[in-house]
Design a protein around this motif. Structure first.
Motif, PDB file in Angstrom:
ATOM      1  N   ASN A 227      45.647   7.192 -54.165  1.00 50.52           N
ATOM      2  CA  ASN A 227      44.367   7.177 -53.469  1.00 50.52           C
ATOM      3  C   ASN A 227      43.636   8.497 -53.708  1.00 50.52           C
ATOM      4  O   ASN A 227      44.152   9.571 -53.412  1.00 50.52           O
TER       5      ASN A 227
ATOM      6  N   ILE B  65      41.339  -4.423 -53.380  1.00 52.72           N
ATOM      7  CA  ILE B  65      42.593  -3.843 -53.874  1.00 52.72           C
ATOM      8  C   ILE B  65      43.643  -4.923 -54.097  1.00 52.72           C
ATOM      9  O   ILE B  65      44.511  -4.790 -54.973  1.00 52.72           O
TER      10      ILE B  65
ATOM     11  N   GLU C 176      39.499   3.104 -48.583  1.00 52.83           N
ATOM     12  CA  GLU C 176      39.771   1.670 -48.517  1.00 52.83           C
ATOM     13  C   GLU C 176      39.018   0.946 -49.621  1.00 52.83           C
ATOM     14  O   GLU C 176      37.817   1.147 -49.801  1.00 52.83           O
ATOM     15  N   GLN C 177      39.725   0.129 -50.395  1.00 53.04           N
ATOM     16  CA  GLN C 177      39.110  -0.664 -51.453  1.00 53.04           C
ATOM     17  C   GLN C 177      39.212  -2.143 -51.074  1.00 53.04           C
ATOM     18  O   GLN C 177      40.309  -2.680 -50.946  1.00 53.04           O
TER      19      GLN C 177
ATOM     20  N   PRO D 275      42.243   3.554 -55.387  1.00 54.18           N
ATOM     21  CA  PRO D 275      41.207   3.350 -54.363  1.00 54.18           C
ATOM     22  C   PRO D 275      40.665   4.698 -53.889  1.00 54.18           C
ATOM     23  O   PRO D 275      41.350   5.720 -53.981  1.00 54.18           O
ATOM     24  N   ASN D 276      39.434   4.676 -53.419  1.00 55.07           N
ATOM     25  CA  ASN D 276      38.845   5.865 -52.798  1.00 55.07           C
ATOM     26  C   ASN D 276      38.751   5.565 -51.311  1.00 55.07           C
ATOM     27  O   ASN D 276      37.758   5.044 -50.827  1.00 55.07           O
TER      28      ASN D 276
ATOM     29  N   GLU E 295      40.946   9.537 -52.286  1.00 55.55           N
ATOM     30  CA  GLU E 295      40.074   9.900 -51.168  1.00 55.55           C
ATOM     31  C   GLU E 295      40.159  11.392 -50.847  1.00 55.55           C
ATOM     32  O   GLU E 295      39.138  12.053 -50.615  1.00 55.55           O
TER      33      GLU E 295
END
Length: 259
Positions: free
Chosen positions: A86, A68, A64-65, A61-62, A88
Protein backbone atom coordinates in the motif's frame (compact mmCIF):
# COMPACT_ATOMS: atom_id res chain seq x y z
CA UNK A 1 -8.19 -5.19 -35.69
CA UNK A 2 -6.03 -8.29 -35.47
CA UNK A 3 -6.69 -10.81 -38.24
CA UNK A 4 -5.28 -13.68 -36.20
CA UNK A 5 -5.22 -12.90 -32.46
CA UNK A 6 -3.87 -16.37 -31.60
CA UNK A 7 -0.90 -15.87 -33.91
CA UNK A 8 -0.22 -12.41 -32.50
CA UNK A 9 -0.42 -13.76 -28.94
CA UNK A 10 2.16 -16.43 -29.78
CA UNK A 11 4.42 -13.83 -31.37
CA UNK A 12 4.25 -11.62 -28.27
CA UNK A 13 5.10 -14.61 -26.06
CA UNK A 14 8.12 -15.40 -28.27
CA UNK A 15 9.15 -11.73 -28.19
CA UNK A 16 9.05 -11.67 -24.38
CA UNK A 17 11.20 -14.81 -24.20
CA UNK A 18 13.70 -13.29 -26.62
CA UNK A 19 13.81 -10.06 -24.59
CA UNK A 20 14.70 -11.92 -21.41
CA UNK A 21 17.27 -14.11 -23.13
CA UNK A 22 19.07 -10.94 -24.17
CA UNK A 23 18.36 -8.73 -21.15
CA UNK A 24 18.39 -11.01 -18.12
CA UNK A 25 18.17 -14.78 -18.65
CA UNK A 26 17.66 -15.32 -14.92
CA UNK A 27 15.67 -12.16 -14.18
CA UNK A 28 12.05 -12.09 -13.14
CA UNK A 29 9.36 -9.90 -14.65
CA UNK A 30 7.98 -7.37 -12.18
CA UNK A 31 4.46 -6.16 -12.94
CA UNK A 32 2.01 -3.85 -11.23
CA UNK A 33 -1.48 -5.35 -11.12
CA UNK A 34 -4.40 -2.92 -11.19
CA UNK A 35 -7.17 -5.37 -11.97
CA UNK A 36 -7.74 -3.94 -15.45
CA UNK A 37 -7.31 -5.29 -18.96
CA UNK A 38 -3.74 -4.19 -19.66
CA UNK A 39 -2.06 -5.54 -16.54
CA UNK A 40 -4.20 -8.68 -16.77
CA UNK A 41 -3.30 -9.41 -20.38
CA UNK A 42 0.39 -8.62 -19.75
CA UNK A 43 0.46 -10.90 -16.70
CA UNK A 44 -1.08 -13.79 -18.64
CA UNK A 45 1.38 -13.29 -21.51
CA UNK A 46 4.29 -13.26 -19.07
CA UNK A 47 3.15 -16.46 -17.42
CA UNK A 48 3.00 -18.25 -20.78
CA UNK A 49 6.39 -16.86 -21.79
CA UNK A 50 8.35 -17.31 -18.56
CA UNK A 51 6.33 -19.46 -16.21
CA UNK A 52 4.72 -18.24 -13.02
CA UNK A 53 7.87 -18.57 -10.89
CA UNK A 54 9.63 -15.82 -12.85
CA UNK A 55 6.85 -13.28 -12.33
CA UNK A 56 6.43 -11.01 -9.34
CA UNK A 57 3.02 -9.32 -9.27
CA UNK A 58 2.62 -6.26 -7.09
CA UNK A 59 -0.74 -4.80 -6.06
CA UNK A 60 -0.37 -1.16 -4.99
CA UNK A 61 -3.51 0.45 -3.59
CA UNK A 62 -3.28 4.03 -2.37
CA UNK A 63 -5.23 3.58 0.83
CA UNK A 64 -8.50 1.91 -0.12
CA UNK A 65 -8.89 0.66 -3.70
CA UNK A 66 -12.49 -0.08 -4.66
CA UNK A 67 -11.63 -2.69 -7.28
CA UNK A 68 -8.76 -4.36 -5.39
CA UNK A 69 -10.75 -7.62 -5.48
CA UNK A 70 -10.35 -7.68 -9.28
CA UNK A 71 -6.57 -7.49 -8.89
CA UNK A 72 -6.67 -10.24 -6.26
CA UNK A 73 -8.83 -12.36 -8.55
CA UNK A 74 -6.33 -12.04 -11.39
CA UNK A 75 -3.29 -13.15 -9.38
CA UNK A 76 -5.33 -16.01 -7.95
CA UNK A 77 -6.49 -17.18 -11.38
CA UNK A 78 -2.95 -17.05 -12.76
CA UNK A 79 -1.46 -18.42 -9.52
CA UNK A 80 1.21 -15.71 -9.45
CA UNK A 81 3.62 -14.91 -6.63
CA UNK A 82 2.42 -11.53 -5.40
CA UNK A 83 2.50 -8.94 -2.68
CA UNK A 84 0.17 -6.10 -1.69
CA UNK A 85 2.17 -2.94 -1.02
CA UNK A 86 0.00 0.00 0.00
CA UNK A 87 1.55 3.28 -1.15
CA UNK A 88 -0.69 5.44 1.05
CA UNK A 89 2.08 6.17 3.57
CA UNK A 90 4.51 7.18 0.82
CA UNK A 91 1.88 9.34 -0.85
CA UNK A 92 0.95 11.10 2.38
CA UNK A 93 4.62 11.58 3.22
CA UNK A 94 5.28 13.22 -0.14
CA UNK A 95 2.14 15.34 0.14
CA UNK A 96 3.08 16.49 3.64
CA UNK A 97 6.57 17.39 2.47
CA UNK A 98 5.35 19.36 -0.54
CA UNK A 99 2.50 21.10 1.26
CA UNK A 100 4.62 21.83 4.34
CA UNK A 101 7.31 23.78 2.55
CA UNK A 102 6.96 27.55 2.96
CA UNK A 103 9.66 28.05 0.31
CA UNK A 104 7.69 25.98 -2.20
CA UNK A 105 4.48 27.86 -1.36
CA UNK A 106 6.26 31.12 -2.17
CA UNK A 107 7.36 29.75 -5.55
CA UNK A 108 4.11 28.07 -6.61
CA UNK A 109 1.57 30.20 -4.83
CA UNK A 110 -0.10 26.98 -3.67
CA UNK A 111 -0.51 25.61 -0.16
CA UNK A 112 -1.72 22.19 -1.31
CA UNK A 113 -1.08 19.72 -4.12
CA UNK A 114 -2.33 20.76 -7.52
CA UNK A 115 -4.87 18.48 -9.20
CA UNK A 116 -2.28 17.23 -11.69
CA UNK A 117 0.19 16.49 -8.90
CA UNK A 118 -2.42 14.59 -6.90
CA UNK A 119 -3.34 12.50 -9.96
CA UNK A 120 0.20 11.79 -11.20
CA UNK A 121 2.08 11.28 -7.95
CA UNK A 122 0.59 7.81 -7.17
CA UNK A 123 1.59 6.29 -10.56
CA UNK A 124 5.13 7.60 -10.09
CA UNK A 125 5.29 6.14 -6.59
CA UNK A 126 4.02 2.84 -7.95
CA UNK A 127 6.73 2.75 -10.62
CA UNK A 128 9.39 3.57 -8.02
CA UNK A 129 8.00 0.68 -5.97
CA UNK A 130 8.25 -1.76 -8.88
CA UNK A 131 11.88 -0.85 -9.52
CA UNK A 132 12.64 -1.17 -5.81
CA UNK A 133 11.12 -4.66 -5.83
CA UNK A 134 13.11 -5.58 -8.92
CA UNK A 135 16.37 -4.66 -7.22
CA UNK A 136 15.44 -6.74 -4.17
CA UNK A 137 15.09 -9.96 -6.17
CA UNK A 138 18.01 -12.45 -6.07
CA UNK A 139 18.57 -12.30 -9.84
CA UNK A 140 17.11 -8.87 -10.46
CA UNK A 141 13.91 -7.86 -12.18
CA UNK A 142 12.72 -6.23 -15.38
CA UNK A 143 9.70 -3.95 -14.99
CA UNK A 144 6.80 -4.34 -17.39
CA UNK A 145 5.24 -1.34 -19.10
CA UNK A 146 1.57 -2.25 -19.58
CA UNK A 147 0.46 0.73 -21.70
CA UNK A 148 -1.33 0.18 -25.01
CA UNK A 149 -1.14 2.05 -28.31
CA UNK A 150 -4.47 3.84 -27.95
CA UNK A 151 -3.69 5.33 -24.54
CA UNK A 152 -0.15 6.22 -25.61
CA UNK A 153 -1.47 8.02 -28.70
CA UNK A 154 -3.38 10.56 -26.61
CA UNK A 155 -0.93 10.59 -23.70
CA UNK A 156 -3.27 8.88 -21.27
CA UNK A 157 -0.44 7.80 -19.01
CA UNK A 158 1.88 9.38 -16.48
CA UNK A 159 5.40 10.22 -17.58
CA UNK A 160 7.85 8.25 -15.39
CA UNK A 161 4.80 6.54 -13.90
CA UNK A 162 2.86 3.88 -15.77
CA UNK A 163 4.50 5.17 -18.99
CA UNK A 164 7.88 3.89 -17.72
CA UNK A 165 9.25 0.35 -17.76
CA UNK A 166 11.93 -1.86 -19.29
CA UNK A 167 9.84 -3.58 -21.97
CA UNK A 168 6.34 -3.10 -23.35
CA UNK A 169 4.34 -6.05 -24.74
CA UNK A 170 1.21 -4.05 -25.64
CA UNK A 171 2.65 -0.76 -26.92
CA UNK A 172 1.64 -1.48 -30.52
CA UNK A 173 -1.80 -2.89 -29.76
CA UNK A 174 -4.98 -0.81 -29.80
CA UNK A 175 -7.50 -1.22 -26.98
CA UNK A 176 -9.75 -3.45 -29.08
CA UNK A 177 -6.74 -5.60 -29.96
CA UNK A 178 -5.87 -5.95 -26.28
CA UNK A 179 -9.43 -7.23 -25.80
CA UNK A 180 -8.82 -9.77 -28.56
CA UNK A 181 -5.63 -11.03 -26.93
CA UNK A 182 -7.43 -11.23 -23.59
CA UNK A 183 -10.08 -13.45 -25.15
CA UNK A 184 -7.45 -15.75 -26.66
CA UNK A 185 -5.84 -16.02 -23.22
CA UNK A 186 -9.26 -16.97 -21.76
CA UNK A 187 -9.21 -14.21 -19.18
CA UNK A 188 -12.56 -13.43 -17.53
CA UNK A 189 -14.59 -10.84 -19.42
CA UNK A 190 -15.18 -9.17 -16.04
CA UNK A 191 -11.50 -8.16 -16.03
CA UNK A 192 -10.78 -7.69 -19.72
CA UNK A 193 -13.89 -5.68 -20.60
CA UNK A 194 -14.07 -3.66 -17.37
CA UNK A 195 -14.41 0.06 -18.09
CA UNK A 196 -10.96 1.52 -17.33
CA UNK A 197 -10.76 4.36 -14.81
CA UNK A 198 -8.12 6.16 -12.75
CA UNK A 199 -9.76 5.13 -9.47
CA UNK A 200 -9.71 8.73 -8.26
CA UNK A 201 -12.24 10.85 -10.10
CA UNK A 202 -15.15 8.42 -10.18
CA UNK A 203 -15.21 8.75 -13.97
CA UNK A 204 -14.16 6.24 -16.60
CA UNK A 205 -11.20 6.96 -18.85
CA UNK A 206 -13.58 7.48 -21.76
CA UNK A 207 -15.62 10.00 -19.76
CA UNK A 208 -12.49 12.00 -19.03
CA UNK A 209 -11.14 11.78 -22.55
CA UNK A 210 -14.43 12.84 -24.09
CA UNK A 211 -14.58 10.03 -26.65
CA UNK A 212 -14.66 6.24 -26.72
CA UNK A 213 -11.69 3.98 -27.30
CA UNK A 214 -13.57 2.52 -30.27
CA UNK A 215 -13.62 5.99 -31.86
CA UNK A 216 -9.95 6.49 -31.01
CA UNK A 217 -8.92 3.08 -32.35
CA UNK A 218 -10.73 3.72 -35.63
CA UNK A 219 -9.07 7.12 -36.01
CA UNK A 220 -5.58 5.81 -35.24
CA UNK A 221 -6.01 3.03 -37.82
CA UNK A 222 -7.73 4.97 -40.60
CA UNK A 223 -7.36 8.68 -39.92
CA UNK A 224 -11.14 8.92 -40.12
CA UNK A 225 -13.38 10.54 -37.52
CA UNK A 226 -16.96 11.53 -38.21
CA UNK A 227 -17.12 14.19 -35.49
CA UNK A 228 -14.88 17.17 -36.24
CA UNK A 229 -14.79 18.26 -32.58
CA UNK A 230 -13.62 14.83 -31.48
CA UNK A 231 -10.97 14.73 -34.21
CA UNK A 232 -9.65 18.11 -33.09
CA UNK A 233 -9.47 16.94 -29.48
CA UNK A 234 -7.65 13.71 -30.37
CA UNK A 235 -5.16 15.61 -32.53
CA UNK A 236 -4.58 18.12 -29.73
CA UNK A 237 -3.99 15.44 -27.10
CA UNK A 238 -1.64 13.57 -29.41
CA UNK A 239 0.41 16.68 -30.16
CA UNK A 240 0.83 17.92 -26.59
CA UNK A 241 1.70 14.46 -25.27
CA UNK A 242 4.25 13.39 -27.89
CA UNK A 243 7.04 14.17 -25.42
CA UNK A 244 5.99 11.09 -23.45
CA UNK A 245 6.80 8.82 -26.41
CA UNK A 246 9.97 10.44 -27.69
CA UNK A 247 13.48 10.05 -26.35
CA UNK A 248 14.67 12.86 -24.09
CA UNK A 249 16.18 15.62 -26.28
CA UNK A 250 19.91 16.04 -25.77
CA UNK A 251 22.31 18.75 -26.90
CA UNK A 252 24.10 17.55 -30.08
CA UNK A 253 27.72 17.89 -29.04
CA UNK A 254 28.94 16.63 -32.43
CA UNK A 255 27.88 19.99 -33.88
CA UNK A 256 30.31 21.86 -31.64
CA UNK A 257 33.80 22.68 -32.83
CA UNK A 258 36.47 21.07 -30.65
CA UNK A 259 40.00 22.25 -30.19
Amino acid sequence: MLKNPEKTKNEIVAWIRDYFEKNGPECSAVIGISGGKDSGVCAALLKEALGKDRIVAILMPNGEQKDIDDAKLLVKLLDLPHAILNIEGAFKGMADMLEGSDELKAITGLDQLSTDTRVNLPPRLRMATLYAVGQMLPHGGRVVNTCNRSEDYVGYSTKYGDAAGDFSPLANLLVEEVYQIGEVLHLPEKLVKKAPSDGLSGKTDEDKLGFTYATLDHYVLTGECEDAKTKTRIDHLHKINLHKLELMPSFPLDQVEHE
